[in-house]
Design an enzyme around this catalytic site. Structure first.
Site, short mmCIF file in Angstrom:
data_model
loop_
_atom_site.label_atom_id
_atom_site.label_comp_id
_atom_site.label_asym_id
_atom_site.label_seq_id
_atom_site.Cartn_x
_atom_site.Cartn_y
_atom_site.Cartn_z
N GLU B 52 15.97 -4.64 31.85
CA GLU B 52 15.15 -5.64 31.16
C GLU B 52 15.67 -7.06 31.38
OE1 GLU B 52 16.20 -2.81 29.86
OE2 GLU B 52 14.50 -1.74 28.98
N PHE B 114 15.12 5.60 15.25
CA PHE B 114 15.45 5.65 16.67
C PHE B 114 14.91 4.44 17.44
CE2 PHE B 114 14.44 7.09 21.06
CZ PHE B 114 15.74 7.24 21.50
N GLN B 115 15.77 3.84 18.21
CA GLN B 115 15.43 2.65 19.02
C GLN B 115 14.82 1.54 18.18
OE1 GLN B 115 13.32 3.91 22.62
NE2 GLN B 115 15.28 4.14 23.66
N LYS B 164 4.63 0.08 17.18
CA LYS B 164 3.79 1.02 17.91
C LYS B 164 2.48 1.30 17.18
CE LYS B 164 4.14 5.48 20.21
NZ LYS B 164 4.97 6.70 20.36
N MET B 471 34.86 -19.82 40.69
CA MET B 471 34.99 -21.01 39.86
C MET B 471 36.13 -20.84 38.86
SD MET B 471 33.97 -24.01 39.51
CE MET B 471 32.30 -24.53 39.95
#
Lengths: 167, 572
Positions: B52, B114-115, B164, B471
């Site tokens: 993502e 969940f999630q 959802k 760097m």
């Protein structure tokens, strides 16, 4: 560190979940401590009014006011000095008492136009309204009797005359 | 009466199409299935990413290169949290982005289901705005609000969290997408008195400089900047994100100022009597110590965001509004001054203190980048990652056009360059797109090699490979007595073989003499993406350098010999 002063900030905001988090994050990120926070629905139920009293330096305050006004949910945010507005606070003070001190406590309460809300053998509870310095004065006068609890609402304020608050 | 109904997700896709969205970047998951289902039944394109974070950087690269908002579609919980770095990157650089996240059922919110992740709570400080949609009939309006907020005023990322049960709910097909946002008024009228004040200051200045930043790019003020420069004969510096707004090959362009800016830009700034910032926020990479920034110069700040005025550097005059609109009115008020001597001085500085590097010996990153710049003739869109190669790209890649140099400036997000190039290529199919990345940053988002193969994009991935986090190594070398800690990237893969595993063409260059030949071959390669692994000198350092927190006159042109350097006082 520049001078730390108290500031009154008045906001007119959307009446939605999460708005207070967005606002308080602006304060927290610059290390401003919020001393009091009062919020409730405004006359128009789609919006709320919030009054915040916070301590910090003036340069940061200007930046924060811009950052508050940048928030999509904030309609207006501005600072008020005590002179520009009518500001009031309410406090409930529970003080220890006995038969010897009760009369004197009642006299003090009367002088400050406190309302007696509850009384027991050993305690008296008053409601006091007014500006911050008045509430401080009552607290100071009652201190010697033994204050058990003070609960304060924090400041609410309203603009004088025809001006609309926080616009 | 039987009203026609559709799922809120279907309506959402329809609204995205009305908003002119060409494609979505993302990866599905449980709570995003209704939205992916609606997507599958539409003509909308999906770019399926492998992570993502990659999706957000792709949307970012798409947005920066096209000016249109990039759109991300991910699932709840870890899907959404993986987008946070990309959202922060977009926020810091004012990039328009809409991130649509699936979410658990509304009845499950706050119950550690969940999630489920409190995406709003986690993202408040890094978004322009966010929404959690609880009423399916509000979704069309919220999507329109998200696009409006993301792309107007000072652009930024907007998250829409969509449970959802909301996305799968049936709503009337003609549900209104209208909205009102009383607290959001990005287009304020420009105060003409401020413009006149600025015009007077510019007209009387003897040694003025314009500093063009990302705001000038975003507002599309290319012609307006050019017109003022030509009329007034004012030299221009461009910030890292302002690269390309004014052609870097122009006589009056001084390139980038600041920590790793050109010596002549920094010297000119130290001499100027007026600096006009057009959509730059006086970042600490330029200002060093904001309280001591160019005390000799008057300062004008043009910005669309009032928050930026006097935030870092105190200015003498500010004009709030859209840069292009302001420059248009400014032009009319300007009286041509006499900057002849100043321009002469600038040209002398450019001659006497050019950017340089050693061409003999081991292959130099600067050489590879400069050659790529020459071969692409200012036509290519370039993205970079973060670190030494980024600064060399800023110095040696001459950017001629607006929206042609994309890099994570404010956030400094390693892993940005490669996925951003994918987004830029998708938004600009006919263009040559070159991702200049370091070996460190590239490995942070390299799973997107699958995406680039899937999409058959002719992307050029130029890896400046020094086998170090260069760097940080440079800082440890300069300020920490060369005590190297955590910077050796021992264990790097063979990038050409890695490319082969994905079916990607790989090139390698190790010798200075081969640079042109290899880059030409890579640019000519048209059968999909290719990787160019440039194995460069490992211990090279970026100069000039102004130590962090110091003023510009403390600039180092090279590593001082026999002199211990103080640790820098700035943040990073």
């Amino acid at each position: 560190m520049s001078e730390q002063t108290k500031h009154n900030i008045s906001l007119y905001v959307e009446n939605k979940p999460g708005v207070t988090i967005r606002i308080s994050l602006v304060f927290a990120r610059r290390g401003y401590n919020i001393e009091s926070f009062v919020g409730s629905r405004s006359q128009d139920p789609r919006y709320s009014r919030i009054n915040i009293e916070a301590t910090g330096d003036s340069k940061t305050l200007q930046l924060m006011l811009e950052q508050l006004n940048r928030l999509v949910d904030v309609i207006h945010a501005r600072e008020y000095s005590d002179e520009d507005v009518i500001q009031k606070e309410l406090a409930l003070i529970k003080v220890h008492c006995n038969s010897e001190t009760r009369t004197e406590i009642l006299q003090i309460a009367d002088a400050f136009k406190c309302r007696s809300e509850d009384i027991s053998d050993t305690t008296m509870t008053f409601q006091v309204t007014g500006n911050t310095s008045k509430i401080e004065a009552v607290r100071k006068m009652l201190d010697k009797f033994g204050i058990l609890e003070v609960v304060r609402t924090g400041k609410v304020l309203i603009a004088r005359g025809e001006e609309e608050t926080s616009w | 009466m039987n009203k026609k109904q559709c799922t809120a997700a279907t309506k959402m896709i329809e609204i995205l199409q009305n908003q002119g969205v060409e494609c979505l970047f993302g990866l599905p998951g449980g709570s995003a299935i209704p939205m992916y289902d609606a997507l599958a039944q539409s003509t909308m394109k999906l770019v399926l990413t492998r992570h993502e974070q990659g999706a957000t950087h792709m949307a970012d690269g798409y947005a920066r290169s096209t000016g249109k908002p990039g759109v991300v579609l991910v699932t709840s919980g870890p899907g959404a949290t993986n987008t946070l770095t990309g959202i922060m990157t977009a926020m810091m650089d004012s990039v328009p982005m809409v991130v649509l996240c699936g979410q658990q059922l509304t009845m499950n919110l706050g119950l550690d289901t969940f999630q489920e992740a409190d995406v709003s709570g986690m993202s408040y400080p890094i978004v322009k705005h966010s929404f959690l949609v609880k009423d399916p009939e509000e979704l069309p309006s919220v999507i329109n609000q998200a696009f409006h907020i993301a792309s107007t005023g000072r652009p930024g990322p907007v998250i829409v969290d969509i449970p959802k049960n909301v996305s799968s709910a049936l709503i009337p097909e003609d549900t209104s997408g209208e909205f009102s946002l009383p607290g959001y008024n990005p287009l304020k009228e420009v105060n003409q008195d401020d413009v006149k004040k600025a015009a007077t200051m510019i007209s009387v200045a003897q040694r003025p400089i314009l500093m063009v930043g990302h705001g000038a790019v975003i507002s599309g003020a290319v012609k307006e900047v050019q017109a003022i420069v030509e009329k007034m004969q004012i030299p221009v510096v461009n910030t890292l994100l302002g690269k390309g707004c004014f052609p870097e090959s122009h006589d009056l362009n001084l390139g980038m100022p600041g920590m790793h800016g050109t010596a002549y830009a920094n010297m000119a700034l130290c001499e100027c009597d007026l600096i006009v910032s057009i959509g730059s926020r006086w970042d600490d990479r330029i200002a060093g110590n904001p309280d001591e920034f160019l005390p000799q110069a008057k300062k004008i700040h043009i910005d669309i965001d009032p928050v930026e005025i006097n935030k870092a550097v105190q200015v003498d005059c500010s004009v709030i509004g859209d840069a292009r609109e302001i420059l248009n009115s400014l032009y009319a008020y300007l009286n041509k001054g006499n900057t002849q001597r100043w321009v002469k001085q600038i040209k002398r500085l450019k001659r006497e203190y050019p950017l340089k590097y050693k061409k003999e010996g081991k292959l130099r990153a600067q050489h590879v980048i400069e050659e790529m710049s020459k071969l692409t003739k200012g036509e290519a869109i370039v993205t970079s990652d973060v670190g030494q190669h980024q600064m060399w790209a800023a110095q040696f890649f001459k950017t001629e056009k607006s929206r042609h140099f994309l890099t994570s400036g404010g956030a400094g997000t390693m892993g940005y360059g490669f996925p951003a190039a994918i987004g830029a290529q998708i938004g600009n199919p006919g263009k040559t797109v070159v991702a200049i990345v370091g070996d460190g940053g590239f490995q942070m988002t390299l799973p997107e090699l699958s995406t680039v193969v899937n999409e058959k994009l002719p992307l050029k991935i130029l890896i400046i490979n020094n086998n170090y986090l260069g760097m940080v190594r440079q800082w440890q070398h300069m300020f920490y007595e060369n005590r190297l800690s955590g910077v050796d990237l021992e264990g790097n893969p063979d990038f050409v073989k890695l490319a082969a595993a994905y079916g990607i063409k790989g090139f390698r260059v190790k010798r200075s003499a081969d640079v042109r030949k290899v880059l030409n071959a890579a640019l000519a390669y048209s059968d999909g993406p290719c990787i160019i692994d440039a194995e460069v000198e490992q211990h090279d350092n970026v100069f000039p350098m102004v130590p962090s927190g110091a003023t510009l006159d403390k600039m180092l042109l090279s590593m001082p010999r026999n002199k211990k350097l103080e640790k820098p006082t700035g943040g990073t």
